[in-house]
Design an enzyme around this catalytic site. Structure first.
Site, PDB file in Angstrom:
ATOM      1  N   SER A   1      -0.077   0.200   9.045  1.00  0.00           N
ATOM      2  CA  SER A   1       1.317   0.001   9.456  1.00  0.00           C
ATOM      3  C   SER A   1       1.391  -0.460  10.907  1.00  0.00           C
ATOM      4  CB  SER A   1       2.122   1.292   9.288  1.00  0.00           C
ATOM      5  OG  SER A   1       2.388   1.517   7.931  1.00  0.00           O
TER       6      SER A   1
ATOM      7  N   TYR B   1       2.883   1.161  -3.467  1.00  0.00           N
ATOM      8  CA  TYR B   1       2.469  -0.236  -3.344  1.00  0.00           C
ATOM      9  C   TYR B   1       2.983  -1.040  -4.533  1.00  0.00           C
ATOM     10  CZ  TYR B   1      -0.858   0.801   0.389  1.00  0.00           C
ATOM     11  OH  TYR B   1      -1.429   1.163   1.577  1.00  0.00           O
TER      12      TYR B   1
ATOM     13  N   GLN C   1       0.963   9.922   8.568  1.00  0.00           N
ATOM     14  CA  GLN C   1       1.705   8.832   9.214  1.00  0.00           C
ATOM     15  C   GLN C   1       1.132   8.440  10.587  1.00  0.00           C
ATOM     16  OE1 GLN C   1       5.882   9.800   9.211  1.00  0.00           O
ATOM     17  NE2 GLN C   1       6.287   8.172   7.734  1.00  0.00           N
TER      18      GLN C   1
ATOM     19  N   ASP D   1      -1.776   5.954  10.399  1.00  0.00           N
ATOM     20  CA  ASP D   1      -1.584   4.779   9.553  1.00  0.00           C
ATOM     21  C   ASP D   1      -1.770   3.478  10.352  1.00  0.00           C
ATOM     22  OD1 ASP D   1      -0.768   2.845   7.806  1.00  0.00           O
ATOM     23  OD2 ASP D   1       1.138   3.802   7.281  1.00  0.00           O
TER      24      ASP D   1
ATOM     25  N   ARG E   1      -0.738   6.658   2.592  1.00  0.00           N
ATOM     26  CA  ARG E   1       0.521   6.416   3.323  1.00  0.00           C
ATOM     27  C   ARG E   1       1.446   7.603   3.114  1.00  0.00           C
ATOM     28  NH1 ARG E   1       0.133   0.649   3.474  1.00  0.00           N
ATOM     29  NH2 ARG E   1       1.180   0.393   5.440  1.00  0.00           N
TER      30      ARG E   1
HETATM   31  P1  NAD Z   1       1.478  -4.646   1.443  1.00  0.00           P
HETATM   32  O1  NAD Z   1       0.939  -5.247   2.717  1.00  0.00           O
HETATM   33  O2  NAD Z   1       0.529  -4.159   0.420  1.00  0.00           O
HETATM   34  O3  NAD Z   1       2.428  -5.748   0.762  1.00  0.00           O
HETATM   35  C1  NAD Z   1       3.505  -6.339   1.476  1.00  0.00           C
HETATM   36  C2  NAD Z   1       4.718  -6.415   0.595  1.00  0.00           C
HETATM   37  O4  NAD Z   1       4.533  -7.412  -0.414  1.00  0.00           O
HETATM   38  C3  NAD Z   1       5.070  -5.129  -0.145  1.00  0.00           C
HETATM   39  O5  NAD Z   1       6.365  -4.710   0.217  1.00  0.00           O
HETATM   40  C4  NAD Z   1       4.981  -5.527  -1.619  1.00  0.00           C
HETATM   41  O6  NAD Z   1       5.935  -4.855  -2.425  1.00  0.00           O
HETATM   42  C5  NAD Z   1       5.254  -7.012  -1.560  1.00  0.00           C
HETATM   43  N1  NAD Z   1       4.834  -7.777  -2.735  1.00  0.00           N
HETATM   44  C6  NAD Z   1       3.708  -7.649  -3.493  1.00  0.00           C
HETATM   45  N2  NAD Z   1       3.692  -8.532  -4.512  1.00  0.00           N
HETATM   46  C7  NAD Z   1       4.828  -9.280  -4.371  1.00  0.00           C
HETATM   47  C8  NAD Z   1       5.382 -10.375  -5.114  1.00  0.00           C
HETATM   48  N3  NAD Z   1       4.779 -10.868  -6.186  1.00  0.00           N
HETATM   49  N4  NAD Z   1       6.564 -10.871  -4.702  1.00  0.00           N
HETATM   50  C9  NAD Z   1       7.209 -10.372  -3.611  1.00  0.00           C
HETATM   51  N5  NAD Z   1       6.736  -9.340  -2.883  1.00  0.00           N
HETATM   52  C10 NAD Z   1       5.563  -8.804  -3.256  1.00  0.00           C
HETATM   53  O7  NAD Z   1       2.548  -3.500   1.746  1.00  0.00           O
HETATM   54  P2  NAD Z   1       2.704  -2.552   3.015  1.00  0.00           P
HETATM   55  O8  NAD Z   1       3.523  -3.227   4.029  1.00  0.00           O
HETATM   56  O9  NAD Z   1       1.361  -2.058   3.411  1.00  0.00           O
HETATM   57  O10 NAD Z   1       3.563  -1.364   2.391  1.00  0.00           O
HETATM   58  C11 NAD Z   1       3.286  -0.867   1.085  1.00  0.00           C
HETATM   59  C12 NAD Z   1       4.183   0.287   0.762  1.00  0.00           C
HETATM   60  O11 NAD Z   1       3.837   1.425   1.506  1.00  0.00           O
HETATM   61  C13 NAD Z   1       5.647   0.061   1.019  1.00  0.00           C
HETATM   62  O12 NAD Z   1       6.344   0.694   0.004  1.00  0.00           O
HETATM   63  C14 NAD Z   1       5.893   0.773   2.312  1.00  0.00           C
HETATM   64  O13 NAD Z   1       7.249   1.155   2.464  1.00  0.00           O
HETATM   65  C15 NAD Z   1       5.002   1.958   2.080  1.00  0.00           C
HETATM   66  N6  NAD Z   1       4.649   2.620   3.322  1.00  0.00           N
HETATM   67  C16 NAD Z   1       4.848   3.965   3.412  1.00  0.00           C
HETATM   68  C17 NAD Z   1       4.512   4.622   4.591  1.00  0.00           C
HETATM   69  C18 NAD Z   1       4.726   6.094   4.712  1.00  0.00           C
HETATM   70  O14 NAD Z   1       5.536   6.644   4.018  1.00  0.00           O
HETATM   71  N7  NAD Z   1       3.983   6.739   5.562  1.00  0.00           N
HETATM   72  C19 NAD Z   1       3.970   3.942   5.633  1.00  0.00           C
HETATM   73  C20 NAD Z   1       3.767   2.568   5.507  1.00  0.00           C
HETATM   74  C21 NAD Z   1       4.095   1.929   4.336  1.00  0.00           C
END
Ligand code: NAD
Length: 381
Positions: free
Chosen positions: A133, A229, A127, A130, A122
């Site tokens: 996302s 994550y 991007q 991805d 990520r």
């Molecule tokens: P994911 O699908 O793995 O998880 C969804 C959400 O659940 C996450 O925000 C996580 O923190 C939360 N979570 C996990 N355990 C939990 C708990 N016990 N209680 C409450 N919440 C909990 O996550 P995702 O949507 O794939 O995103 C993961 C990370 O990657 C995030 O920080 C997101 O901002 C980042 N991201 C970055 C980019 C980029 O910079 N290119 C792109 C996409 C996502």
């Protein structure tokens, strides 16, 4: 070189890996695309649309498979399809490499170089590739619509001659990509939204969407890994989250749960007691069903009712929006292919910081340390 797209075989799948717009883009990279007849129908794409974009269209599935230099797919193809591929060919798809590492063994046997969409880092550079996302955006949006459709009240606050209708209250658990899109969609429909995530960084994003961020004192522990994550939490930290969630769920009309920890069972955020504590008629949409669910009573793929509360756990919501899901996935796929194709030939650079971490099998062996670790832990069970 030839990129092949087949009709997806997984039950309920409606998406297609490449759309005509991408066929044209790939032609610019001197890559030919061949598509199985009817592959795009569910996504609103006719064979003639592919032909007009310059793709070959054929109903000879086996011949397509054996001629593919790269098989571009949405889901991991069936083993019998993989066996028809050329030794040394490449595959790009959602492969569930950390959840089902043992299922990758046919790729080893065929010496296929396989890239898992889920493992594309990520990072800013990646991007455009991805797909997690892209799909999470669709899933978060659609989950709110499902909840809104099911709940026996309206979302917006209305002031009518017959009096005022208060806005619906939505609680979103997990404010990653799907959760943030769910918050934005619920806000657009006029709901009052609260959200919780273990990553403190999510707080600012939640607030910027006009929702309230629920803070839980987790004692200052590290909740985020180097990749951004969430980390797997201790039972005590999880319990603090559950207590707070149970309190706020009591007044919610719709709860959307999205919490995941890559490669692990989804964290349990709502006990049966918390569900029983909710109002009759309220709705939970558990988006973590595929990895076990965030709610104790979730039945993955099904809709159940407990004490007047509906608990939905749809497994492939992205497939309910096939036009946009295919379009976005296809763009992600094409951006990744552009990294692999040089002068019309496949040129896989295993020193590249996007290519290497997403490769799961290469030259008849596992190419990824995370997948190897997942396999080891499976063997230890
Ligand atoms: P994911 O699908 O793995 O998880 C969804 C959400 O659940 C996450 O925000 C996580 O923190 C939360 N979570 C996990 N355990 C939990 C708990 N016990 N209680 C409450 N919440 C909990 O996550 P995702 O949507 O794939 O995103 C993961 C990370 O990657 C995030 O920080 C997101 O901002 C980042 N991201 C970055 C980019 C980029 O910079 N290119 C792109 C996409 C996502």
């Amino acid at each position: 070189m030839k990129v092949v797209v087949l009709r997806e075989t997984q039950a309920g799948e409606t998406r297609v890996a490449l759309v005509p717009e991408s066929v044209r883009k790939l032609a610019g990279l001197k890559a030919a695309v061949a598509v199985e007849s009817c592959a795009g129908l569910d996504a609103g794409i006719a064979d003639d649309d592919y032909k007009a974009a310059g793709a070959e269209v054929s109903d000879e599935r086996d011949a397509l498979l054996s001629s593919a230099d790269v098989l571009a797919a949405v889901n991991r193809p069936r083993t019998e399809d993989l066996r028809r591929m050329k030794q040394g060919a490449s595959l790009i798809a959602f492969l569930r490499p950390l959840d089902e590492p043992a299922e990758l063994s046919p790729l080893i046997e065929q010496s296929i170089t396989a890239f898992a969409m889920e493992l594309i880092p990520r990072t800013t550079r990646a991007q455009a590739m991805d797909a997690l996302s892209s799909m999470a955006t669709i899933v978060g949006y659609k989950a709110v619509l499902l909840g809104a459709e099911r709940v026996p009240r309206m979302f917006p606050m209305l002031m009518t001659a017959a009096g005022t209708v208060p806005p619906a209250r939505v609680l979103v658990l997990g404010a990653g990509v799907a959760g943030l899109q769910a918050i934005a969609t619920a806000r657009r429909l006029g709901a009052v939204v609260e959200a919780y995530d273990v990553r403190a960084a999510a707080g600012e994003q939640v607030r910027s969407l006009g929702a309230t961020f629920l803070e839980v004192d987790l004692g200052g522990i590290q909740t985020e890994d180097a990749g951004g994550y969430a980390k797997e939490l201790s039972e005590e930290a999880l319990q603090r989250g559950r207590d707070m969630v149970a309190k706020h769920a009591k007044s919610a009309d719709v709860v959307i749960t999205t919490a995941q920890v890559p490669g692990k069972r989804a964290p349990l955020l709502m006990t049966e007691e918390a569900v029983r504590g909710m109002k009759r008629g309220s709705v939970i949409v558990d988006l973590a069903g595929a990895s076990g669910g965030n709610v104790a009573v979730t039945s993955p793929g099904e809709t159940i009712e407990l004490n007047g509360v509906t608990i939905m756990a749809p497994l492939n919501l992205a497939a309910t929006v096939p036009v946009h899901a295919s379009q976005l996935y296809s763009r992600n796929m094409t951006a990744f292919l552009a990294l692999l194709i040089k002068d019309g030939e496949l040129d896989i650079d295993m020193t590249d910081d996007v290519v290497a971490p997403s490769c799961v099998t290469h030259q008849g062996t596992y190419a990824n340390a995370r997948v190897a670790a997942a396999l080891e832990s499976l063997a230890g069970k």
